[in-house]
Design a protein around this motif. Structure first.
Motif, PDB file in Angstrom:
ATOM      1  N   ARG A 652       1.051  -6.807  -7.114  1.00  0.00           N
ATOM      2  CA  ARG A 652       0.442  -5.700  -6.370  1.00  0.00           C
ATOM      3  C   ARG A 652      -0.483  -4.903  -7.284  1.00  0.00           C
ATOM      4  N   GLY A 653      -0.101  -4.764  -8.530  1.00  0.00           N
ATOM      5  CA  GLY A 653      -0.969  -4.074  -9.478  1.00  0.00           C
ATOM      6  C   GLY A 653      -2.276  -4.799  -9.702  1.00  0.00           C
ATOM      7  N   ALA A 654      -2.250  -6.140  -9.657  1.00  0.00           N
ATOM      8  CA  ALA A 654      -3.491  -6.900  -9.820  1.00  0.00           C
ATOM      9  C   ALA A 654      -4.458  -6.629  -8.675  1.00  0.00           C
ATOM     10  N   ILE A 655      -3.934  -6.373  -7.482  1.00  0.00           N
ATOM     11  CA  ILE A 655      -4.781  -6.054  -6.329  1.00  0.00           C
ATOM     12  C   ILE A 655      -5.288  -4.609  -6.400  1.00  0.00           C
ATOM     13  N   ASP A 656      -4.421  -3.709  -6.768  1.00  0.00           N
ATOM     14  CA  ASP A 656      -4.773  -2.284  -6.720  1.00  0.00           C
ATOM     15  C   ASP A 656      -5.656  -1.849  -7.885  1.00  0.00           C
ATOM     16  N   ARG A 657      -5.369  -2.348  -9.096  1.00  0.00           N
ATOM     17  CA  ARG A 657      -6.111  -1.838 -10.266  1.00  0.00           C
ATOM     18  C   ARG A 657      -6.506  -2.944 -11.235  1.00  0.00           C
ATOM     19  N   GLY A 658      -6.393  -4.189 -10.850  1.00  0.00           N
ATOM     20  CA  GLY A 658      -6.672  -5.272 -11.778  1.00  0.00           C
ATOM     21  C   GLY A 658      -7.835  -6.146 -11.354  1.00  0.00           C
ATOM     22  N   THR A 659      -7.663  -7.464 -11.572  1.00  0.00           N
ATOM     23  CA  THR A 659      -8.770  -8.407 -11.326  1.00  0.00           C
ATOM     24  C   THR A 659      -8.990  -8.681  -9.847  1.00  0.00           C
ATOM     25  N   GLY A 660      -8.065  -8.251  -8.975  1.00  0.00           N
ATOM     26  CA  GLY A 660      -8.208  -8.527  -7.543  1.00  0.00           C
ATOM     27  C   GLY A 660      -8.585  -7.342  -6.706  1.00  0.00           C
ATOM     28  N   THR A 661      -9.294  -6.361  -7.306  1.00  0.00           N
ATOM     29  CA  THR A 661      -9.638  -5.143  -6.566  1.00  0.00           C
ATOM     30  C   THR A 661     -10.602  -5.411  -5.419  1.00  0.00           C
ATOM     31  N   ALA A 662     -11.330  -6.519  -5.474  1.00  0.00           N
ATOM     32  CA  ALA A 662     -12.228  -6.844  -4.360  1.00  0.00           C
ATOM     33  C   ALA A 662     -11.438  -7.051  -3.075  1.00  0.00           C
ATOM     34  N   ALA A 663     -10.237  -7.631  -3.208  1.00  0.00           N
ATOM     35  CA  ALA A 663      -9.389  -7.809  -2.027  1.00  0.00           C
ATOM     36  C   ALA A 663      -8.933  -6.467  -1.475  1.00  0.00           C
ATOM     37  N   ARG A 664      -8.623  -5.513  -2.382  1.00  0.00           N
ATOM     38  CA  ARG A 664      -8.242  -4.192  -1.918  1.00  0.00           C
ATOM     39  C   ARG A 664      -9.383  -3.522  -1.184  1.00  0.00           C
ATOM     40  N   GLY A 665     -10.610  -3.700  -1.683  1.00  0.00           N
ATOM     41  CA  GLY A 665     -11.757  -3.116  -1.006  1.00  0.00           C
ATOM     42  C   GLY A 665     -11.944  -3.689   0.389  1.00  0.00           C
ATOM     43  N   ALA A 666     -11.650  -4.974   0.564  1.00  0.00           N
ATOM     44  CA  ALA A 666     -11.790  -5.587   1.881  1.00  0.00           C
ATOM     45  C   ALA A 666     -10.679  -5.156   2.829  1.00  0.00           C
ATOM     46  N   LEU A 667      -9.468  -4.970   2.294  1.00  0.00           N
ATOM     47  CA  LEU A 667      -8.333  -4.595   3.140  1.00  0.00           C
ATOM     48  C   LEU A 667      -8.313  -3.116   3.468  1.00  0.00           C
ATOM     49  N   GLY A 668      -8.791  -2.306   2.544  1.00  0.00           N
ATOM     50  CA  GLY A 668      -8.695  -0.865   2.717  1.00  0.00           C
ATOM     51  C   GLY A 668      -7.367  -0.354   2.195  1.00  0.00           C
ATOM     52  N   ASP A 669      -7.265   0.952   2.078  1.00  0.00           N
ATOM     53  CA  ASP A 669      -6.039   1.562   1.570  1.00  0.00           C
ATOM     54  C   ASP A 669      -4.930   1.502   2.615  1.00  0.00           C
ATOM     55  N   GLY A 670      -3.698   1.472   2.123  1.00  0.00           N
ATOM     56  CA  GLY A 670      -2.553   1.540   3.024  1.00  0.00           C
ATOM     57  C   GLY A 670      -2.015   0.207   3.472  1.00  0.00           C
TER      58      GLY A 670
END
Length: 691
Positions: A652-670
């Motif tokens: 989860r940290g890789a998505i939120d603040r690591g190499t996978g932040t692009a996925a977080r940007g596509a999903l949105g917060d929450g």
């Protein structure tokens, strides 16, 4: 057990039931003083047996209502009485001959001299004598199939494929070209099939009895390997009448009917006609029927142009088309081809020199062209489902009328296709850096596809249902499915298995490990020095941070701390089937995997320990709606729940603040999400696997 009647009314209690009996009057003496008239044991009133049965039934019901506790003992006594009577009769029949049988009938109160008994016994004997001949001549009560269909044999209708919403997705029609005459083919083509399938084809009349009996005895031996003894004529019978002679039916009834039909085929057609029908209609895998279509699909030529080595390879396919397919396992297919060549030489159909030279011949398969199959929506998914069902159902898949219900969600599938193409174009257009590779536009009219490709798969981690599958940018340009058939290095996407092995050995996310230069000597003396993606070293960092930032050196150290063998076992249990070498470089994904396997291997993290198998088809129904095959959800615990939970929190940290932040940007917060990126040397492959 024999009972007698008294002169007075009494209870008849052979099994504990108290049943009032009708008083029997004393026998009157003969007026003339002679011998009394014999008692009529058959006519004690009207319908004595029915009256007795009714009386027993009433007594049984009364006993059940008034004294249920006595019912089990009474039932046991009655059953013992019946068994004793039957035992007496059958023992007499086995050891005493006809006279003893008659005595047994009398002892049980069933005299053979009684006309009613005599009629049904004689009728039963006549029926038993009549049935075998009738069933053989008529092939059972349904009648014999019309072997006249042999001259116009065609594969059945197309199977219809439906998506998860019940909408028609595709029709799986078999591939088929014109029928070719046996005289138009090289002699070794037909000889190859005869050598491997039925070497006594020209000697028997439909059934090779010595082989059939030997194989039947071998199959009956406990623990023995089941083998077939079907001749070419019997295989033709199965192909002509798959509804009456289903290959999946292993019963004696089906085998006897198959023999009956095969013998009739032999009586009505010549050997050449039977062999021509066989090679023009036998199934070769890949949805292909007949030698002409097999030659076109596998070698890109007419059947009349086949070389000896190519004919031998095709002759080896009908036994198990999926197992021996050269498109799935070339080594196994070549081994089978060489067996056919050896048999041909041993039987004198070709010379030993011809066999040797053909065994050395290279197998050159034709490119599988999409135009050889009907156009469908979402062809990568449909083609994979077809290959999977061929392995399960074989030729029955094309028997006609099947309805295949899949897991595909058309909305998810369209979104996956659009996103793959958009991402690949973004790379080509330089959004993530300068791109120097070949462009797709330059190969529009070419059979080559060296340009950038992409693939995607969307799967439910709970059930394994595959909602979308994209195997490439265009099925029309390349039918190769990169998601299910490709082999690529996963890079850092392999690291979660390293961290799972380390956590299982007691490593915690807050432990600190030094990020510095690592040098390892590999077998052969080569020194391997892994570097981080950005070329920097960060000193002591936590294990959580090392996975979030995908630090290569720490992954290598953790793999060695946990043990390379343990890392291999974690990955294999999760779903990676390819060989994983026990080298430090494995920690950063220096091994080839199939992309679909990597998706499956991430399911233990998403389900807290359970590996879930991908499922493309939920069920297959026949034309009447009867389910003939069903795919169950397959889940198996392969990882400790706590280990899976800890690794998931780090992902989860890789998505939120690591190499996978692009996925977080596509999903949105929450939206809770976890995943891992992966990149190989020179950015040859770029991955993201998440949930």
């Amino acid at each position: 057990m024999v009972y007698s009647l008294t002169e007075q009314a009494r209870d008849f209690t052979p099994h504990g039931l108290s049943i009032p009996r009708i008083p029997i009057p004393k026998r009157m003496p003969d007026p003339a003083g002679g011998v009394p008239e014999p008692e009529n044991v058959y006519h004690k009133g009207y319908f004595p047996r029915i009256r007795e049965t009714l009386a027993r039934t009433v007594a049984g019901v009364r006993l059940l209502a008034t004294n249920p506790a006595r019912v089990p003992s009474a039932a046991a006594a009655w059953l013992g009485e019946q068994l004793e009577k039957d035992a007496l009769f059958f023992q007499a029949g086995l050891f005493g001959g006809w006279a003893a049988v008659r005595a047994g009938f009398r002892a049980t109160g069933r005299g053979l001299r009684h006309p009613v008994h005599r009629r049904w016994i004689l009728g039963l004997i006549a029926l038993i004598a009549f049935l075998p001949g009738f069933t053989w001549q008529r092939c059972g009560f349904r009648g014999c199939p019309d072997v006249g269909k042999l001259a116009a044999l065609q594969p059945g209708g197309a199977a219809r494929v439906y998506d998860a919403r019940g909408q028609l997705l595709a029709e799986l029609a078999p591939t088929r070209w014109a029928v070719v005459a046996l005289d138009d083919l090289p002699d070794y083509v037909a000889e190859a099939f005869v050598a491997v399938e039925d070497k006594n084809f020209y000697e028997h009349s439909g059934v090779h009895w010595p082989r059939f009996v030997a194989q039947t005895v071998k199959n009956l031996v406990p623990g023995g390997r089941s083998q077939g003894a079907s001749t070419i004529s019997m295989q033709v019978a199965r192909n002509v009448f798959p509804d009456r002679l289903p290959a999946a039916d292993r019963s004696v009834k089906r085998k006897v009917l198959e023999i009956r039909v095969a013998r009739e085929i032999e009586q009505r057609y010549t050997k050449a006609q039977i062999l021509q029908t066989y090679i023009n209609n036998i199934y070769f895998g890949e949805g292909v029927y007949g030698i002409e279509s097999a030659a076109r699909v596998y070698f890109g030529k007419h059947a009349s142009q086949l070389k000896l080595s190519e004919a031998a390879l095709l002759a080896g396919l009908p036994k198990a088309p999926t197992h021996y397919s050269p498109r799935r396992n070339m080594a196994r297919s070549v081994q089978r081809r060489n067996l056919v060549l050896s048999l041909m030489a041993a039987q004198g159909r070709i010379t030993a020199g011809q066999a040797r030279s053909s065994k050395d011949a290279e197998v050159r398969l034709a490119r599988l062209r999409p135009e050889s199959r009907p156009r469908t929506r979402f062809p990568y998914f449909v083609e994979h489902a077809r290959r999977m069902l061929e392995a399960e159902l074989g030729p029955a898949l094309y028997a006609g009328g099947l309805r295949i219900h899949t897991t595909l969600d058309p909305r998810v599938q369209r979104a996956a296709e659009q996103n793959v193409e958009a991402q690949v174009r973004a790379i080509e257009n330089g959004r993530f850096g300068r791109f120097t590779g070949p462009r797709r536009a330059a190969y529009r009219d070419s059979s080559e596809t060296p340009y950038l490709q992409g693939a995607a798969m969307v799967m439910s981690a709970r059930t394994g249902d595959v909602l979308a599958l994209v195997g490439g940018r265009s099925y029309d340009e390349s039918a190769f499915d990169r998601m299910t058939q490709g082999l690529r290095q996963p890079g850092s996407a392999f690291k979660p298995f390293v961290y799972a092995a380390a956590v299982a050995e007691g490593v915690t996310p807050t432990d600190r490990v030094v990020d510095d230069t690592v040098r390892r000597e590999l077998p052969g003396g080569e020194v391997w020095t892994p570097r981080n993606f950005d070329g920097r070293y960060r000193g002591a960092v936590t294990v959580r941070t090392s996975l979030r930032q995908s630090i290569n050196t720490i992954a290598v150290k953790l793999a060695e701390q946990a043990g390379l063998d343990d890392v291999e076992q974690v990955a294999r249990r999760a779903g990676i089937t390819r060989d994983i070498p026990p080298l430090p470089s494995v920690a950063i994904g220096a091994t080839a995997v199939r992309p679909m396997e990597l998706v499956r291997a991430y399911t233990p993290f998403a389900t807290l320990g359970y590996r879930v198998e991908p499922r493309f088809v939920t069920r297959v129904e026949d034309r009447d709606g009867k389910v003939v095959w069903r795919a169950r959800v397959k889940r198996r615990r392969v990882m400790d729940r706590g280990v899976a939970f800890v690794v998931t929190t780090m992902l989860r940290g890789a998505i939120d603040r690591g190499t996978g932040t692009a996925a977080r940007g596509a999903l949105g917060d929450g939206v809770p999400a976890a995943g891992k990126t992966g990149t190989t040397n020179d950015a040859t492959d770029a991955w993201f696997v998440g949930f």
